[in-house]
Design an enzyme around this catalytic site. Sequence first.
Site, PDB file in Angstrom:
ATOM      1  N   ASP A  31       0.851  -1.197   0.000  1.00 26.72           N
ATOM      2  CA  ASP A  31       0.000   0.000   0.000  1.00 26.72           C
ATOM      3  C   ASP A  31       0.884   1.243   0.000  1.00 26.72           C
ATOM      4  O   ASP A  31       1.959   1.231   0.610  1.00 26.72           O
ATOM      5  CB  ASP A  31      -0.911   0.005   1.240  1.00 26.72           C
ATOM      6  CG  ASP A  31      -2.227   0.731   0.989  1.00 26.72           C
ATOM      7  OD1 ASP A  31      -2.190   1.950   0.746  1.00 26.72           O
ATOM      8  OD2 ASP A  31      -3.293   0.077   1.047  1.00 26.72           O
ATOM      9  N   PHE A  34      -2.151   6.287   0.350  1.00 29.71           N
ATOM     10  CA  PHE A  34      -2.865   7.478  -0.114  1.00 29.71           C
ATOM     11  C   PHE A  34      -4.276   7.481   0.486  1.00 29.71           C
ATOM     12  O   PHE A  34      -4.726   8.467   1.054  1.00 29.71           O
ATOM     13  CB  PHE A  34      -2.917   7.532  -1.638  1.00 29.71           C
ATOM     14  CG  PHE A  34      -3.776   8.651  -2.165  1.00 29.71           C
ATOM     15  CD1 PHE A  34      -3.504   9.969  -1.838  1.00 29.71           C
ATOM     16  CD2 PHE A  34      -4.864   8.394  -2.989  1.00 29.71           C
ATOM     17  CE1 PHE A  34      -4.298  11.006  -2.299  1.00 29.71           C
ATOM     18  CE2 PHE A  34      -5.658   9.422  -3.463  1.00 29.71           C
ATOM     19  CZ  PHE A  34      -5.379  10.728  -3.120  1.00 29.71           C
ATOM     20  N   ASN A  97       1.816  -3.435 -14.315  1.00 28.98           N
ATOM     21  CA  ASN A  97       2.891  -3.925 -13.435  1.00 28.98           C
ATOM     22  C   ASN A  97       2.514  -5.230 -12.743  1.00 28.98           C
ATOM     23  O   ASN A  97       3.334  -6.151 -12.635  1.00 28.98           O
ATOM     24  CB  ASN A  97       3.257  -2.858 -12.400  1.00 28.98           C
ATOM     25  CG  ASN A  97       4.023  -1.704 -13.023  1.00 28.98           C
ATOM     26  OD1 ASN A  97       4.741  -1.882 -14.006  1.00 28.98           O
ATOM     27  ND2 ASN A  97       3.878  -0.513 -12.460  1.00 28.98           N
ATOM     28  N   GLY A 100       2.378  -8.031 -15.333  1.00 26.00           N
ATOM     29  CA  GLY A 100       3.748  -8.433 -15.683  1.00 26.00           C
ATOM     30  C   GLY A 100       4.353  -9.325 -14.617  1.00 26.00           C
ATOM     31  O   GLY A 100       5.026 -10.320 -14.924  1.00 26.00           O
ATOM     32  N   LYS A 103       2.684 -12.712 -14.833  1.00 27.56           N
ATOM     33  CA  LYS A 103       3.191 -13.448 -16.006  1.00 27.56           C
ATOM     34  C   LYS A 103       4.542 -14.082 -15.687  1.00 27.56           C
ATOM     35  O   LYS A 103       4.786 -15.260 -15.997  1.00 27.56           O
ATOM     36  CB  LYS A 103       3.309 -12.486 -17.188  1.00 27.56           C
ATOM     37  CG  LYS A 103       3.831 -13.137 -18.462  1.00 27.56           C
ATOM     38  CD  LYS A 103       4.132 -12.073 -19.513  1.00 27.56           C
ATOM     39  CE  LYS A 103       4.949 -12.680 -20.645  1.00 27.56           C
ATOM     40  NZ  LYS A 103       5.559 -11.641 -21.495  1.00 27.56           N
ATOM     41  N   TYR A 143     -11.587   7.328 -12.951  1.00 27.06           N
ATOM     42  CA  TYR A 143     -11.852   6.058 -12.263  1.00 27.06           C
ATOM     43  C   TYR A 143     -12.553   5.073 -13.200  1.00 27.06           C
ATOM     44  O   TYR A 143     -12.094   3.946 -13.386  1.00 27.06           O
ATOM     45  CB  TYR A 143     -12.697   6.315 -11.023  1.00 27.06           C
ATOM     46  CG  TYR A 143     -12.938   5.097 -10.168  1.00 27.06           C
ATOM     47  CD1 TYR A 143     -11.881   4.489  -9.477  1.00 27.06           C
ATOM     48  CD2 TYR A 143     -14.201   4.558 -10.027  1.00 27.06           C
ATOM     49  CE1 TYR A 143     -12.102   3.372  -8.677  1.00 27.06           C
ATOM     50  CE2 TYR A 143     -14.429   3.447  -9.230  1.00 27.06           C
ATOM     51  CZ  TYR A 143     -13.379   2.849  -8.560  1.00 27.06           C
ATOM     52  OH  TYR A 143     -13.587   1.743  -7.769  1.00 27.06           O
ATOM     53  N   TYR A 157      -3.972 -10.030 -21.564  1.00 24.11           N
ATOM     54  CA  TYR A 157      -2.953 -10.925 -20.990  1.00 24.11           C
ATOM     55  C   TYR A 157      -3.460 -12.369 -20.969  1.00 24.11           C
ATOM     56  O   TYR A 157      -2.689 -13.316 -21.170  1.00 24.11           O
ATOM     57  CB  TYR A 157      -2.569 -10.477 -19.577  1.00 24.11           C
ATOM     58  CG  TYR A 157      -1.356  -9.577 -19.526  1.00 24.11           C
ATOM     59  CD1 TYR A 157      -0.108 -10.073 -19.154  1.00 24.11           C
ATOM     60  CD2 TYR A 157      -1.453  -8.234 -19.863  1.00 24.11           C
ATOM     61  CE1 TYR A 157       1.008  -9.250 -19.110  1.00 24.11           C
ATOM     62  CE2 TYR A 157      -0.343  -7.398 -19.833  1.00 24.11           C
ATOM     63  CZ  TYR A 157       0.891  -7.914 -19.458  1.00 24.11           C
ATOM     64  OH  TYR A 157       1.983  -7.094 -19.425  1.00 24.11           O
ATOM     65  N   THR A 173     -20.099  -1.352  -1.615  1.00 20.57           N
ATOM     66  CA  THR A 173     -19.791  -2.175  -0.444  1.00 20.57           C
ATOM     67  C   THR A 173     -19.553  -1.249   0.749  1.00 20.57           C
ATOM     68  O   THR A 173     -19.006  -0.158   0.593  1.00 20.57           O
ATOM     69  CB  THR A 173     -18.547  -3.039  -0.706  1.00 20.57           C
ATOM     70  OG1 THR A 173     -18.753  -3.794  -1.903  1.00 20.57           O
ATOM     71  CG2 THR A 173     -18.294  -4.014   0.428  1.00 20.57           C
ATOM     72  N   ARG A 184     -18.508   8.678   0.556  1.00 23.81           N
ATOM     73  CA  ARG A 184     -19.448   7.636   0.135  1.00 23.81           C
ATOM     74  C   ARG A 184     -20.728   7.756   0.964  1.00 23.81           C
ATOM     75  O   ARG A 184     -20.709   8.183   2.114  1.00 23.81           O
ATOM     76  CB  ARG A 184     -18.825   6.256   0.295  1.00 23.81           C
ATOM     77  CG  ARG A 184     -17.647   6.042  -0.628  1.00 23.81           C
ATOM     78  CD  ARG A 184     -17.269   4.584  -0.691  1.00 23.81           C
ATOM     79  NE  ARG A 184     -15.843   4.398  -0.594  1.00 23.81           N
ATOM     80  CZ  ARG A 184     -15.230   3.260  -0.871  1.00 23.81           C
ATOM     81  NH1 ARG A 184     -15.918   2.215  -1.244  1.00 23.81           N
ATOM     82  NH2 ARG A 184     -13.922   3.162  -0.765  1.00 23.81           N
TER      83      ARG A 184
END
Length: 311
Positions: A31, A34, A97, A100, A103, A143, A157, A173, A184
Amino acid sequence: MNILITGGAGFLGSHLCDALIEKGHDILCVDNFFTGNKSNISHLLTNPNFTLIRHDVTFPLYVEVDQIYNLACPASPIHYQFDPVQTTKTSVHGAINMLGLAKRLKARILQASTSEVYGDPEIHPQTEEYWGRVNPIGIRSCYDEGKRCAETLFFDYWRQHKLEIKVMRIFNTYGPRMHPNDGRVVSNFIVQALNNKPITIYGDGSQTRSFCYVDDLITGMIKLMESHKSITGPINMGNPSEFTMIELAELVIKLTSSRSKLKFKPLPEDDPKQRQPNISLAKSKLNWSPKVSLEEGLNKTIIYFKNLLDK
């Protein structure tokens, strides 16, 4: 297993950390704080099966894990509109990222997508086949379109590299550990009601949302990750019980014994009028449906916020 959770100190991520630790897995929580909060995972810091790394997913990460849950992204309008360019980068560069990494490791990866990919929908309730109605240049686009692009990357991918992917579209949620100032509707209403302040309703209050308690959502998320590799999604997860904003406000006032009155303000730009998931796929493919009623979930959430405000 060794499991990486990006956004692991956030509202959903911290509950996912708890659930997977309880199942005996080793958790690597990533994390950048932010919107995540260390207090959400402070009880796990001394657990030998839990590791915390401060890292921004827009930069590559080199670790060894068996599964990846990609939850990193601010999810409330106040937070994702604060730095919209960074929001888009978190969804798109973050997905690149993490894909990748998956993968390279041949790891299974789950994307926490959103009902916002449907925009302000023309069909109701929303099924996974619906392509959505999104404004690509509006204030919510960072967003909405960021998450849509992340889904594109996941399926490319999957097609191009045969990666094992899971994509879930999360509908509203709520529950303990929501940020009290995230804008929210559930957290707004509860905090306002506990303080006996006017409850802010945008528009005429007839717009609807469907609210899923966090425990139900996390159960569904783990079920999707652990399902057969042929079940890629996208798959809707949320509670199909639909409520108007006025109904929600009145229930919160009742449960908190608040003296708050309703205060109406203009509807924000591109705010969806209706939002309700069709969860037929989740029921048939995962044998999942929400169990916690709105009143039961709100009571648990109210207790959390009451304790938070009393500190």
